[in-house]
Write a protein that holds these residues in place. Sequence first.
Motif, PDB file in Angstrom:
ATOM      1  N   THR A 262       0.788  -1.236   0.000  1.00 18.30           N
ATOM      2  CA  THR A 262       0.000   0.000   0.000  1.00 18.30           C
ATOM      3  C   THR A 262       0.816   1.280   0.000  1.00 18.30           C
ATOM      4  N   MET A 263       2.103   1.234   0.307  1.00 23.97           N
ATOM      5  CA  MET A 263       2.801   2.496   0.549  1.00 23.97           C
ATOM      6  C   MET A 263       3.866   2.832  -0.486  1.00 23.97           C
ATOM      7  N   ARG A 264       3.824   2.140  -1.640  1.00 26.10           N
ATOM      8  CA  ARG A 264       4.823   2.432  -2.659  1.00 26.10           C
ATOM      9  C   ARG A 264       4.585   3.831  -3.255  1.00 26.10           C
ATOM     10  N   ALA A 265       5.683   4.460  -3.639  1.00 28.23           N
ATOM     11  CA  ALA A 265       5.621   5.840  -4.132  1.00 28.23           C
ATOM     12  C   ALA A 265       4.769   5.928  -5.395  1.00 28.23           C
ATOM     13  N   ARG A 266       4.352   7.146  -5.704  1.00 29.74           N
ATOM     14  CA  ARG A 266       3.603   7.359  -6.946  1.00 29.74           C
ATOM     15  C   ARG A 266       4.437   6.906  -8.117  1.00 29.74           C
ATOM     16  N   GLY A 267       3.842   6.143  -9.008  1.00 28.72           N
ATOM     17  CA  GLY A 267       4.555   5.692 -10.200  1.00 28.72           C
ATOM     18  C   GLY A 267       5.291   4.384 -10.004  1.00 28.72           C
ATOM     19  N   MET A 268       5.400   3.890  -8.756  1.00 22.06           N
ATOM     20  CA  MET A 268       6.106   2.635  -8.550  1.00 22.06           C
ATOM     21  C   MET A 268       5.138   1.470  -8.778  1.00 22.06           C
ATOM     22  N   LEU A 593      13.971  12.374   9.535  1.00 26.39           N
ATOM     23  CA  LEU A 593      13.052  11.520  10.299  1.00 26.39           C
ATOM     24  C   LEU A 593      12.008  10.876   9.398  1.00 26.39           C
ATOM     25  N   GLU A 594      11.423  11.641   8.496  1.00 22.71           N
ATOM     26  CA  GLU A 594      10.400  11.054   7.630  1.00 22.71           C
ATOM     27  C   GLU A 594      10.919  10.808   6.214  1.00 22.71           C
ATOM     28  N   ASN A 595      12.209  10.558   6.112  1.00 22.89           N
ATOM     29  CA  ASN A 595      12.897  10.095   4.910  1.00 22.89           C
ATOM     30  C   ASN A 595      12.907  11.092   3.751  1.00 22.89           C
ATOM     31  N   PHE A 596      11.717  11.409   3.241  1.00 19.47           N
ATOM     32  CA  PHE A 596      11.650  12.233   2.034  1.00 19.47           C
ATOM     33  C   PHE A 596      11.018  13.581   2.374  1.00 19.47           C
ATOM     34  N   LEU A 597      11.694  14.672   2.005  1.00 20.37           N
ATOM     35  CA  LEU A 597      11.114  15.987   2.227  1.00 20.37           C
ATOM     36  C   LEU A 597       9.996  16.211   1.221  1.00 20.37           C
ATOM     37  N   VAL A 598      10.216  15.691   0.006  1.00 21.48           N
ATOM     38  CA  VAL A 598       9.188  15.744  -1.035  1.00 21.48           C
ATOM     39  C   VAL A 598       8.891  14.299  -1.431  1.00 21.48           C
ATOM     40  N   PRO A 599       7.634  13.881  -1.475  1.00 20.54           N
ATOM     41  CA  PRO A 599       7.349  12.493  -1.850  1.00 20.54           C
ATOM     42  C   PRO A 599       7.891  12.214  -3.256  1.00 20.54           C
ATOM     43  N   PRO A 600       8.668  11.140  -3.413  1.00 20.93           N
ATOM     44  CA  PRO A 600       9.267  10.870  -4.721  1.00 20.93           C
ATOM     45  C   PRO A 600       8.229  10.364  -5.718  1.00 20.93           C
ATOM     46  N   VAL A 601       8.485  10.596  -6.995  1.00 18.27           N
ATOM     47  CA  VAL A 601       7.656  10.049  -8.068  1.00 18.27           C
ATOM     48  C   VAL A 601       8.570   9.180  -8.927  1.00 18.27           C
ATOM     49  N   VAL A 602       8.117   7.962  -9.216  1.00 15.75           N
ATOM     50  CA  VAL A 602       8.969   6.997  -9.902  1.00 15.75           C
ATOM     51  C   VAL A 602       8.559   6.896 -11.363  1.00 15.75           C
ATOM     52  N   THR A 603       9.545   6.938 -12.256  1.00 17.06           N
ATOM     53  CA  THR A 603       9.208   6.894 -13.680  1.00 17.06           C
ATOM     54  C   THR A 603       9.790   5.679 -14.397  1.00 17.06           C
ATOM     55  N   GLY A 604      10.594   4.893 -13.693  1.00 18.25           N
ATOM     56  CA  GLY A 604      11.157   3.704 -14.357  1.00 18.25           C
ATOM     57  C   GLY A 604      11.656   2.742 -13.306  1.00 18.25           C
ATOM     58  N   ASP A 605      12.119   1.570 -13.734  1.00 15.41           N
ATOM     59  CA  ASP A 605      12.632   0.641 -12.734  1.00 15.41           C
ATOM     60  C   ASP A 605      14.057   1.049 -12.345  1.00 15.41           C
ATOM     61  N   PRO A 606      14.575   0.538 -11.221  1.00 15.87           N
ATOM     62  CA  PRO A 606      15.866   1.040 -10.733  1.00 15.87           C
ATOM     63  C   PRO A 606      17.064   0.331 -11.355  1.00 15.87           C
ATOM     64  N   TYR A 607      16.888  -0.237 -12.551  1.00 14.59           N
ATOM     65  CA  TYR A 607      18.008  -0.984 -13.142  1.00 14.59           C
ATOM     66  C   TYR A 607      18.394  -0.406 -14.498  1.00 14.59           C
ATOM     67  N   GLN A 608      18.382   0.922 -14.590  1.00 17.49           N
ATOM     68  CA  GLN A 608      18.672   1.567 -15.876  1.00 17.49           C
ATOM     69  C   GLN A 608      20.174   1.678 -16.100  1.00 17.49           C
ATOM     70  N   PHE A 609      20.818   0.538 -16.198  1.00 17.66           N
ATOM     71  CA  PHE A 609      22.251   0.559 -16.477  1.00 17.66           C
ATOM     72  C   PHE A 609      22.465   0.131 -17.920  1.00 17.66           C
ATOM     73  N   GLY A 610      23.654   0.391 -18.395  1.00 16.61           N
ATOM     74  CA  GLY A 610      24.038  -0.228 -19.655  1.00 16.61           C
ATOM     75  C   GLY A 610      24.128   0.724 -20.813  1.00 16.61           C
ATOM     76  N   LYS A 611      25.123   0.486 -21.639  1.00 16.52           N
ATOM     77  CA  LYS A 611      25.283   1.269 -22.854  1.00 16.52           C
ATOM     78  C   LYS A 611      24.914   0.375 -24.035  1.00 16.52           C
ATOM     79  N   PRO A 612      24.482   0.983 -25.151  1.00 17.77           N
ATOM     80  CA  PRO A 612      24.172   0.166 -26.321  1.00 17.77           C
ATOM     81  C   PRO A 612      25.398  -0.653 -26.703  1.00 17.77           C
ATOM     82  N   ASP A 613      25.163  -1.872 -27.055  1.00 14.83           N
ATOM     83  CA  ASP A 613      26.292  -2.775 -27.246  1.00 14.83           C
ATOM     84  C   ASP A 613      26.065  -3.570 -28.505  1.00 14.83           C
ATOM     85  N   ILE A 614      27.094  -3.638 -29.315  1.00 14.66           N
ATOM     86  CA  ILE A 614      26.951  -4.238 -30.632  1.00 14.66           C
ATOM     87  C   ILE A 614      26.491  -5.693 -30.551  1.00 14.66           C
TER      88      ILE A 614
END
Lengths: 626, 257
Positions: A262-268, A593-614
């Motif tokens: 129930t408590m996941r951030a907006r967009g998660m 104390l309450e972690n986030f001063l501004v509630p975060p908004v999530v736009t993608g998953d947290p695994y955005q690594f990697g460069k284009p690779d042939i």
Amino acid sequence: MSNETHKKSKGIMRKLNAGTGVAFGLLLGFTVNYLARKYLAQGDDFPFYGDQVIISTMLAWALGFMIGVGAFVGPYRWLMNRDLSYEDQMWLAGKDAGTARYFRFTTDHKVVGIQYLVMTMVLLGVGGTLAMMIRTQLSMPNNHFINHSMYNSFVGLHGIIMIIATIIMVTGPFGNFILPIMIGARDMAFPRLNALSFWLIFAAVPILLAAPFLGGISTGWTAYAPLSTQAPAGMDAYIITIIIFAVSSAVAGANITTTAVTMRARGMTWDRTPIFVYGAVASVGVAIPAFPMFMASQIFSGLDRAMGASFYDATNGGSGWLYANLFWLMGHPEVYVILLPALVALLEIVPVFSRSPLFSFNAAVAGIVGITGLSVLVWAHHMYASGWAPNLNAPFMLTTEIISIPTGLLFLVFIGTIWRGNIWVRLPMIAVYAVLWNFLIGGITGIYLSDVPADMALHGSMYVTAHFHYTLMGAGLTGMIGATAYWFPKLTGRMLNEKFATPAFLIMQLGFQVTFFGMFLVGLEGQPRRVAMYDILFANGNKISTMGAYTIFFGALIMLVTIIDSWRNGDVAPANPWGSQTLEWKVPNPIPLENFLVPPVVTGDPYQFGKPDIYDLGADKEKVEV
Amino acid sequence: MSTKERKLGSVGEFIRRPYVRHIFIIWIFVTIAIGLFAPVQSSLMGNSASLEMDVVKETMTIFTFWSAPVAGLVISVALYSLFGWRSQGETAPTEDGSPMRSNSKVVVGWLVGSSILCVMLLVWGLAAMSESHNGSDPAKIHTVNVVGNQWVWNFDYKDDGNFSTPVLYLPIDEPVMFNISSVDVIHSFWIVEMGVKMDANPHETTHMRVTPTELGIFNIRCAELCGLNHSAMFTKVHVVSKSDYKVWVDSMKGSAQ
């Protein structure tokens, strides 16, 4: 109205802490002990008197402690129609309270996380010391370091302490501290239940540690009936501990599950939720059906001992097989309760240190769900040789072997993420490699044990002991050490000193391989588990094991000193030292104390690594347009 | 560039990548090394003394061979990555690794492969179980009642005369049925070199069958923690020729009278 909110509450609530808890627990415990001894019927006709006194004393201590520490303040104030004010809640959350907040009923999830971490380390220390005693006794075939009664007691105590420690070791510290920040929440869904779950364990630990002074837990951690009915009063300590622990884990499970749902951030959305959240929820989710079984098994055991009920007494219509079934209905799901959170913590680590996205997020989720579902259907593989229901051996062999398929998926996710990554070898990543190795050995030896004829030879031998240490310690505990190294900068605000921590880790791993190599050896040669002395034939393997165990202990001591030193004097950590993308690394150190001063908004998953690779462009058709 | 000749992602192109060849070579070595472990494991278990132990040792060996390639794959990728894909330098890597998020061929292949292996394990196990149930004429089976008692084993011979003994004697190559029970707590009756064990439960009788195939003296140990002297609860089984067994039975009957 405004007068009321500004009025500073002067109630006794603000004077309660662990000290008042202990004081009130002792007071109630001694009072009930006195009353029980005075008024309970005793003599030759009342053989249950002793157990009745001990059980009522222990329950009174636990209740008194919980009252004294302030666990009932909230419900009491609610009942009196004086519900907690905002100020009260801020006080409970430990606002501006300094280190004192770690010693009272604080609701801030970050405080609870640290409390769990310290508790885990204390329990691991006690359990590890007991393991050294066991290995010292076993260093020679007919050693007299400790007597048989003490030996049996230490085996049981080591087992149950380590089981409790490993159950709480990831979902306790990281499930409480990290998980809410990871999903962008300001706290857990039920902050007071969170504190309750920790302080219940705190109340149970002195009871468990009293066991050696009450004759010990002479039954091994499995506490099979009717041996447990014969056992001394230390068994009552075991029973009460398990009952309290089951309540604690139910509360924690409901809390973590609700928080994640129930408590996941907006967009998660679910496909942007970090894999650690899935694993932690799966772990506490399995515990929800499993632990009541354990609790019931121990309530029955307690009633047999203290009231002469005969749940497990075959002469009076009971059955020892009933106990074994209830116990393993908890006991097998429980190994996944331990294993899953450690594995998924590593699944957070692998992408960061490979600088690559998690390979097949969906396969990881399928693996977790598959393991969770199957884990409740495999319990009787612990009972192939019990004679309980030989016709059920084949179906349980089926379910047990099928569990290798979802487990295999998790291996695929690990090596797929490593594949063509840019591997950054730091301590958390070294732990990943160690766990891959250990879990492979634990897994393959598990395949032998799942086979009914092979298990008839290996069951009850040291081989089994070595096997489950490879899974619970080699994969579980090693994974937890990796997770600690990874999240240390967030937990403490300081960097873990890897100049000492990494060698310490490697020494522990080396010792671990040696210890359990020796144990596999004597297991194959035919040494039973839980023996205080053994045939001269097994001398070499046991010597190897003992030397390995001392090595682990030495490494663990260096690790402990390094952790304490880094915690106090380590380099101040930047907010995101590893370049991770999960939300807990986006909050500053120290965390507000309450972690986030501004509630975060999530736009993608947290695994955005990697460069284009042939190469991989072609291999993965979905990504061709990049 | 070779990309013109071969489609990216094709099998031909894949196996031409240099790191794939390196991993393949490591995989061969690791798989063989794990496979070589099978005979070590088998020899540690000692010489088989029964039909049942033959099955156990066969199972352990064949399961090792089947697991070796899978374990070898995980280990070889992990080992290669530590050298071939390691980021240079102490600080955080500035370059990212491959962006691959999934590969449906690999996931499906892995699933199918592990499922086939799983079915193989299961079929092998079921076949081995039924093997131990088939066989000789029930009339020729010897029956021995085993009683566990803190902390000794007692063997009651009913069929071959009516006597009890703390040391077990069995004739070679003849199946024996044990009826196992306990008078106090749970014990586990384990004939180590014969690869069989069965719990002795209070007020219940369990059954276990074994066919000894080797002459000699073997170990019986208790495999379930049964209290203070659990580690001292052991005895021996003498497997003797059929004629020696007859002599022994006659002497026991004589002394029982």
